[in-house]
Design a protein around this motif. Structure first.
Motif, PDB file in Angstrom:
ATOM      1  N   SER A 128      -6.884  -1.546  -2.330  1.00 36.66           N
ATOM      2  CA  SER A 128      -8.148  -0.797  -2.228  1.00 36.66           C
ATOM      3  C   SER A 128      -8.629  -0.626  -0.790  1.00 36.66           C
ATOM      4  O   SER A 128      -9.595   0.091  -0.535  1.00 36.66           O
ATOM      5  CB  SER A 128      -9.241  -1.501  -3.037  1.00 36.66           C
ATOM      6  OG  SER A 128      -9.660  -2.697  -2.384  1.00 36.66           O
ATOM      7  N   ARG A 129      -7.991  -1.309   0.156  1.00 33.55           N
ATOM      8  CA  ARG A 129      -8.421  -1.272   1.561  1.00 33.55           C
ATOM      9  C   ARG A 129      -7.342  -0.681   2.440  1.00 33.55           C
ATOM     10  O   ARG A 129      -6.182  -0.690   2.037  1.00 33.55           O
ATOM     11  CB  ARG A 129      -8.773  -2.708   2.025  1.00 33.55           C
ATOM     12  CG  ARG A 129      -9.968  -3.305   1.287  1.00 33.55           C
ATOM     13  CD  ARG A 129     -11.220  -2.664   1.758  1.00 33.55           C
ATOM     14  NE  ARG A 129     -12.267  -2.718   0.734  1.00 33.55           N
ATOM     15  CZ  ARG A 129     -13.563  -2.831   0.999  1.00 33.55           C
ATOM     16  NH1 ARG A 129     -13.978  -2.929   2.235  1.00 33.55           N
ATOM     17  NH2 ARG A 129     -14.437  -2.813   0.039  1.00 33.55           N
TER      18      ARG A 129
ATOM     19  N   LEU B  22     -12.260   2.301  -8.771  1.00 31.58           N
ATOM     20  CA  LEU B  22     -11.186   2.746  -7.869  1.00 31.58           C
ATOM     21  C   LEU B  22     -10.714   4.170  -8.162  1.00 31.58           C
ATOM     22  O   LEU B  22      -9.757   4.639  -7.555  1.00 31.58           O
ATOM     23  CB  LEU B  22     -10.008   1.769  -7.956  1.00 31.58           C
ATOM     24  CG  LEU B  22     -10.335   0.378  -7.408  1.00 31.58           C
ATOM     25  CD1 LEU B  22      -9.233  -0.611  -7.761  1.00 31.58           C
ATOM     26  CD2 LEU B  22     -10.556   0.429  -5.902  1.00 31.58           C
TER      27      LEU B  22
ATOM     28  N   TYR C  74     -11.156   0.476   3.726  1.00 32.29           N
ATOM     29  CA  TYR C  74     -12.211   1.223   3.061  1.00 32.29           C
ATOM     30  C   TYR C  74     -12.034   2.720   3.308  1.00 32.29           C
ATOM     31  O   TYR C  74     -11.813   3.148   4.436  1.00 32.29           O
ATOM     32  CB  TYR C  74     -13.579   0.763   3.578  1.00 32.29           C
ATOM     33  CG  TYR C  74     -14.725   1.440   2.847  1.00 32.29           C
ATOM     34  CD1 TYR C  74     -15.062   1.045   1.556  1.00 32.29           C
ATOM     35  CD2 TYR C  74     -15.436   2.481   3.440  1.00 32.29           C
ATOM     36  CE1 TYR C  74     -16.084   1.663   0.869  1.00 32.29           C
ATOM     37  CE2 TYR C  74     -16.470   3.111   2.755  1.00 32.29           C
ATOM     38  CZ  TYR C  74     -16.787   2.704   1.463  1.00 32.29           C
ATOM     39  OH  TYR C  74     -17.786   3.324   0.788  1.00 32.29           O
TER      40      TYR C  74
ATOM     41  N   SER D 164      -8.122   3.938  -0.021  1.00 35.84           N
ATOM     42  CA  SER D 164      -7.555   3.208  -1.156  1.00 35.84           C
ATOM     43  C   SER D 164      -6.260   3.860  -1.638  1.00 35.84           C
ATOM     44  O   SER D 164      -6.181   5.084  -1.787  1.00 35.84           O
ATOM     45  CB  SER D 164      -8.574   3.184  -2.289  1.00 35.84           C
ATOM     46  OG  SER D 164      -7.955   2.756  -3.485  1.00 35.84           O
TER      47      SER D 164
ATOM     48  N   SER E  18       0.856   4.119  -2.770  1.00 38.66           N
ATOM     49  CA  SER E  18       0.475   5.478  -2.316  1.00 38.66           C
ATOM     50  C   SER E  18       1.558   6.499  -2.607  1.00 38.66           C
ATOM     51  O   SER E  18       1.264   7.652  -2.946  1.00 38.66           O
ATOM     52  CB  SER E  18       0.247   5.511  -0.802  1.00 38.66           C
ATOM     53  OG  SER E  18      -0.786   4.683  -0.468  1.00 38.66           O
TER      54      SER E  18
ATOM     55  N   ARG F  78       0.842  -1.211   0.000  1.00 42.31           N
ATOM     56  CA  ARG F  78       0.000   0.000   0.000  1.00 42.31           C
ATOM     57  C   ARG F  78       0.872   1.254   0.000  1.00 42.31           C
ATOM     58  O   ARG F  78       0.574   2.237  -0.688  1.00 42.31           O
ATOM     59  CB  ARG F  78      -0.920  -0.012   1.227  1.00 42.31           C
ATOM     60  CG  ARG F  78      -2.022  -1.046   1.112  1.00 42.31           C
ATOM     61  CD  ARG F  78      -2.709  -1.308   2.437  1.00 42.31           C
ATOM     62  NE  ARG F  78      -3.811  -2.256   2.277  1.00 42.31           N
ATOM     63  CZ  ARG F  78      -4.302  -3.000   3.257  1.00 42.31           C
ATOM     64  NH1 ARG F  78      -3.800  -2.928   4.477  1.00 42.31           N
ATOM     65  NH2 ARG F  78      -5.303  -3.823   3.019  1.00 42.31           N
TER      66      ARG F  78
ATOM     67  N   ASP G 291      -7.154  -5.589  -4.952  1.00 47.62           N
ATOM     68  CA  ASP G 291      -8.021  -5.646  -3.770  1.00 47.62           C
ATOM     69  C   ASP G 291      -7.258  -5.208  -2.511  1.00 47.62           C
ATOM     70  O   ASP G 291      -7.774  -4.436  -1.697  1.00 47.62           O
ATOM     71  CB  ASP G 291      -8.590  -7.061  -3.592  1.00 47.62           C
ATOM     72  CG  ASP G 291      -9.529  -7.441  -4.730  1.00 47.62           C
ATOM     73  OD1 ASP G 291     -10.019  -6.532  -5.432  1.00 47.62           O
ATOM     74  OD2 ASP G 291      -9.762  -8.652  -4.933  1.00 47.62           O
TER      75      ASP G 291
ATOM     76  N   TRP H 286      -5.148   3.539  -4.539  1.00 44.42           N
ATOM     77  CA  TRP H 286      -5.261   3.778  -5.984  1.00 44.42           C
ATOM     78  C   TRP H 286      -5.866   5.133  -6.327  1.00 44.42           C
ATOM     79  O   TRP H 286      -5.646   5.661  -7.431  1.00 44.42           O
ATOM     80  CB  TRP H 286      -6.147   2.698  -6.629  1.00 44.42           C
ATOM     81  CG  TRP H 286      -5.727   1.308  -6.336  1.00 44.42           C
ATOM     82  CD1 TRP H 286      -6.381   0.408  -5.530  1.00 44.42           C
ATOM     83  CD2 TRP H 286      -4.563   0.633  -6.810  1.00 44.42           C
ATOM     84  NE1 TRP H 286      -5.692  -0.779  -5.492  1.00 44.42           N
ATOM     85  CE2 TRP H 286      -4.571  -0.660  -6.269  1.00 44.42           C
ATOM     86  CE3 TRP H 286      -3.502   1.007  -7.652  1.00 44.42           C
ATOM     87  CZ2 TRP H 286      -3.565  -1.593  -6.533  1.00 44.42           C
ATOM     88  CZ3 TRP H 286      -2.506   0.082  -7.908  1.00 44.42           C
ATOM     89  CH2 TRP H 286      -2.542  -1.201  -7.355  1.00 44.42           C
ATOM     90  N   SER H 287      -6.606   5.657  -5.397  1.00 42.91           N
ATOM     91  CA  SER H 287      -7.475   6.794  -5.684  1.00 42.91           C
ATOM     92  C   SER H 287      -6.777   7.964  -6.383  1.00 42.91           C
ATOM     93  O   SER H 287      -5.835   8.554  -5.844  1.00 42.91           O
ATOM     94  CB  SER H 287      -8.100   7.263  -4.372  1.00 42.91           C
ATOM     95  OG  SER H 287      -9.273   7.946  -4.668  1.00 42.91           O
TER      96      SER H 287
END
Ligand SMILES: Cc1cc2nc3c(=O)[nH]c(=O)nc-3n(C[C@H](O)[C@H](O)[C@H](O)COP(=O)(O)O)c2cc1C
Length: 185
Positions: free
Chosen positions: A97-98, A136, A100, A103, A69, A65, A94, A105-106
């Motif tokens: 993406s968490r 996403l 919640y 994410s 990021s 992540r 997936d 990816w945003s």
């Protein structure tokens, strides 16, 4: 000096001799001066399971992540498995993406190139992947589309990229450089 954008590159195949990985490495070499491509490994991510993603998530999830990021944009280089996205890549999506609302990816400008020895160049995987990226909020480069078919003969024994395909990859990565810059303005 103008900004250099760091690109997280996700390769959808875990195979050592993966053609997709070779294409990702070729793209890294061809990349324009405003892009720095880094492959983010996805092979060691445990299968996504909400039960293990509570209080202290697995270290591999956190590292992944963070790698996504901290990148400016994301590039997917993937084969097609059974007309869809290979499981390790979907798993990575997936995981990223968490939790919640957080994410990784945003908003990252994205692009997809699908690569297959088959005739239709992984079109199914390419478009299934786009479906997830819409949700996403990864704005995805539309043109040039990149479905690289007949990829079994892209690299010679020494791993050198075919001169015939080089201009196509060059055009793709140059367009992506412009796309990332435009999205980040
Ligand atoms: C489980 C599995 C499913 C596959 N399904 C497809 C497919 O739907 N379409 C396709 O073009 N190739 C398919 N292939 C062949 C892959 O495109 C081929 O193995 C390719 O070389 C994989 O990419 P890589 O060289 O980067 O590992 C499949 C391969 C595997 C192992």
């Amino acid at each position: 000096m103008s900004k250099v954008y760091t690109i997280a590159v996700l390769v959808g195949s875990l195979r050592k001799e993966s053609i997709n990985r070779k294409v990702a490495l070729a793209l890294a070499e061809l990349a324009p001066a405003n892009l720095k491509l880094n492959i983010v490994e996805i092979g060691d991510l445990p299968l996504y399971n909400e039960d293990i993603d509570g209080g202290t998530p697995p270290a591999a999830y956190s590292t992944f992540r963070q790698q996504v990021s901290s990148s400016d944009a994301v590039l997917f280089v993937t084969p097609e498995y059974n007309r869809s996205v290979p499981a390790p890549l979907k798993n990575a999506i997936d995981v990223g993406s968490r939790p919640y609302g957080k994410s990784a990816w945003s908003g990252k400008p994205g692009a997809i190139i699908s690569v297959s020895p088959g005739a239709i160049g992984g079109f199914g995987a390419n478009h299934h992947l786009r479906q997830s990226l819409v949700f996403l909020d990864v704005p995805c480069m539309q043109q040039p589309e990149a479905y690289l078919g007949g990829a079994g003969s892209l690299f010679d024994e020494a791993g050198k990229l075919s001169e015939k395909t080089k201009p196509f990859l060059q055009a793709f990565i140059d367009a992506y450089g412009k796309w990332v810059e435009k999205q980040s303005a």
